[in-house]
Write an enzyme that holds these catalytic residues in place. Sequence first.
Site, PDB file in Angstrom:
ATOM      1  CD  GLU A  97      19.742 -12.463 -13.446  1.00 22.03           C
ATOM      2  OE1 GLU A  97      19.000 -13.269 -12.373  1.00 22.03           O
ATOM      3  OE2 GLU A  97      20.300 -13.932 -13.727  1.00 22.03           O
ATOM      4  CG  ASP A  98      16.922 -13.089  -8.958  1.00 22.94           C
ATOM      5  OD1 ASP A  98      18.200 -13.316  -9.938  1.00 22.94           O
ATOM      6  OD2 ASP A  98      16.596 -14.072  -8.371  1.00 22.94           O
ATOM      7  CG  ASP A 101      25.041 -19.213  -7.665  1.00 22.36           C
ATOM      8  OD1 ASP A 101      25.900 -19.359  -7.132  1.00 22.36           O
ATOM      9  OD2 ASP A 101      24.156 -20.224  -7.880  1.00 22.36           O
ATOM     10  CG  PHE A 150      19.783 -21.573  -1.620  1.00 25.46           C
ATOM     11  CD1 PHE A 150      20.644 -21.632  -3.401  1.00 25.46           C
ATOM     12  CD2 PHE A 150      18.663 -21.716  -1.621  1.00 25.46           C
ATOM     13  CE1 PHE A 150      19.335 -21.978  -3.702  1.00 25.46           C
ATOM     14  CE2 PHE A 150      17.626 -21.673  -2.796  1.00 25.46           C
ATOM     15  CZ  PHE A 150      17.573 -21.433  -3.502  1.00 25.46           C
ATOM     16  NE  ARG A 163       9.148 -17.221  -7.682  1.00 31.02           N
ATOM     17  CZ  ARG A 163      10.557 -17.391  -8.157  1.00 31.02           C
ATOM     18  NH1 ARG A 163      11.387 -17.046  -8.350  1.00 31.02           N
ATOM     19  NH2 ARG A 163      10.914 -18.713  -8.147  1.00 31.02           N
TER      20      ARG A 163
HETATM   21  P1  IMP Z   1      23.900 -18.496 -12.544  1.00 30.67           P
HETATM   22  O1  IMP Z   1      23.257 -18.826 -13.745  1.00 30.67           O
HETATM   23  O2  IMP Z   1      24.286 -19.697 -11.885  1.00 30.67           O
HETATM   24  O3  IMP Z   1      24.871 -17.518 -12.216  1.00 30.67           O
HETATM   25  O4  IMP Z   1      22.314 -17.920 -11.362  1.00 30.67           O
HETATM   26  C1  IMP Z   1      21.825 -17.382 -11.605  1.00 30.67           C
HETATM   27  C2  IMP Z   1      19.667 -17.944 -10.868  1.00 30.67           C
HETATM   28  O5  IMP Z   1      20.139 -18.839 -10.754  1.00 30.67           O
HETATM   29  C3  IMP Z   1      19.435 -16.567 -10.105  1.00 30.67           C
HETATM   30  O6  IMP Z   1      18.554 -15.892 -11.301  1.00 30.67           O
HETATM   31  C4  IMP Z   1      18.594 -17.554 -10.076  1.00 30.67           C
HETATM   32  O7  IMP Z   1      17.371 -17.289  -9.884  1.00 30.67           O
HETATM   33  C5  IMP Z   1      19.442 -18.941  -9.228  1.00 30.67           C
HETATM   34  N1  IMP Z   1      19.736 -18.924  -8.313  1.00 30.67           N
HETATM   35  C6  IMP Z   1      21.160 -18.706  -7.907  1.00 30.67           C
HETATM   36  N2  IMP Z   1      21.516 -18.959  -6.252  1.00 30.67           N
HETATM   37  C7  IMP Z   1      20.917 -18.445  -5.628  1.00 30.67           C
HETATM   38  C8  IMP Z   1      20.153 -18.783  -4.155  1.00 30.67           C
HETATM   39  O8  IMP Z   1      21.084 -17.722  -3.704  1.00 30.67           O
HETATM   40  N3  IMP Z   1      18.596 -18.542  -3.914  1.00 30.67           N
HETATM   41  C9  IMP Z   1      18.392 -18.619  -5.386  1.00 30.67           C
HETATM   42  N4  IMP Z   1      18.341 -18.218  -6.177  1.00 30.67           N
HETATM   43  C10 IMP Z   1      19.376 -18.836  -6.308  1.00 30.67           C
END
Ligand code: IMP
Length: 174
Positions: A97-98, A101, A150, A163
Site C-alpha cells: 500500500e502507498d 490513512d 495530504f 503521481r
Molecule cells: P484509507 O482507506 O483512508 O486508509 O486510504 C487509503 C487510500 O487513500 C490510499 O491508498 C491512498 O490512495 C489514499 N490516500 C490517503 N491519504 C492520502 C494522501 O495524503 N494523499 C494521497 N492519497 C491519499
Amino acid sequence: MSERIVTMISKEEIDKRVHELGAEISDHYRANPPVLVCVLKGSFVFAADLARAIDAPVRIDFLGMRSYGEGTESSGVVQITQDLSRPIAGEDVLIVEDIVDTGLTIAHLIDLFRTRAPRSVKVCALLHKPARAKVQVKVDYLGFTIEDRFVVGYGLDWAEKYRNLPYIGVVERS
Ligand code: IMP
C-alpha cells in the site's frame, strides 16, 4: 491560484528506506516467497521499487481500489475496480500500500483476502498517518510515519495529478 509542492520525504530517503524494507522482507520470506499485491493506483511506484529491492522470486499481482473522489477526504466507501488475476489460496500474501490513512482500505482488503484462504496476509505500507485512523490495522512493514497532511508524489495523487513526482511532498496553494 498557484500550487507548489514542498518536499516532505526526499527521493534519497525513500530509496534508502525501500531498500531496508526489501532486505527485511527478503529475510522473512526466504523459504516461501510471497505474492506482492500492488494496490492500484497509488502503490504502483512503491511496488515497482520494492519488488526490485526484494531478493526472492516473488509473484506480483494488481488490485484496483478506489476510496477517494476528486478531493482529499476519503469517501469512506471502498470500491474494487479491478480484482487479482489469480487465486491466492495457500499463498503468503503481502499487500503493498502507498499509505494507510483511515485504515478502511486495508481493513477491507484483509477481510476480503481472508475469505480466499491464503496461508498468510501481511501489509507493507510506505506511509502511515496514525492521526487519521478510523480502524486499527497492523502494518507489518512500514516506511515512514507522517503527520496529518495530504501528501502527493511517488504514486500518490491529488485529483490524479503528481503521481510521477520522485519524492513525497505537500501541496501548498497561494
Ligand atoms: P484509507 O482507506 O483512508 O486508509 O486510504 C487509503 C487510500 O487513500 C490510499 O491508498 C491512498 O490512495 C489514499 N490516500 C490517503 N491519504 C492520502 C494522501 O495524503 N494523499 C494521497 N492519497 C491519499
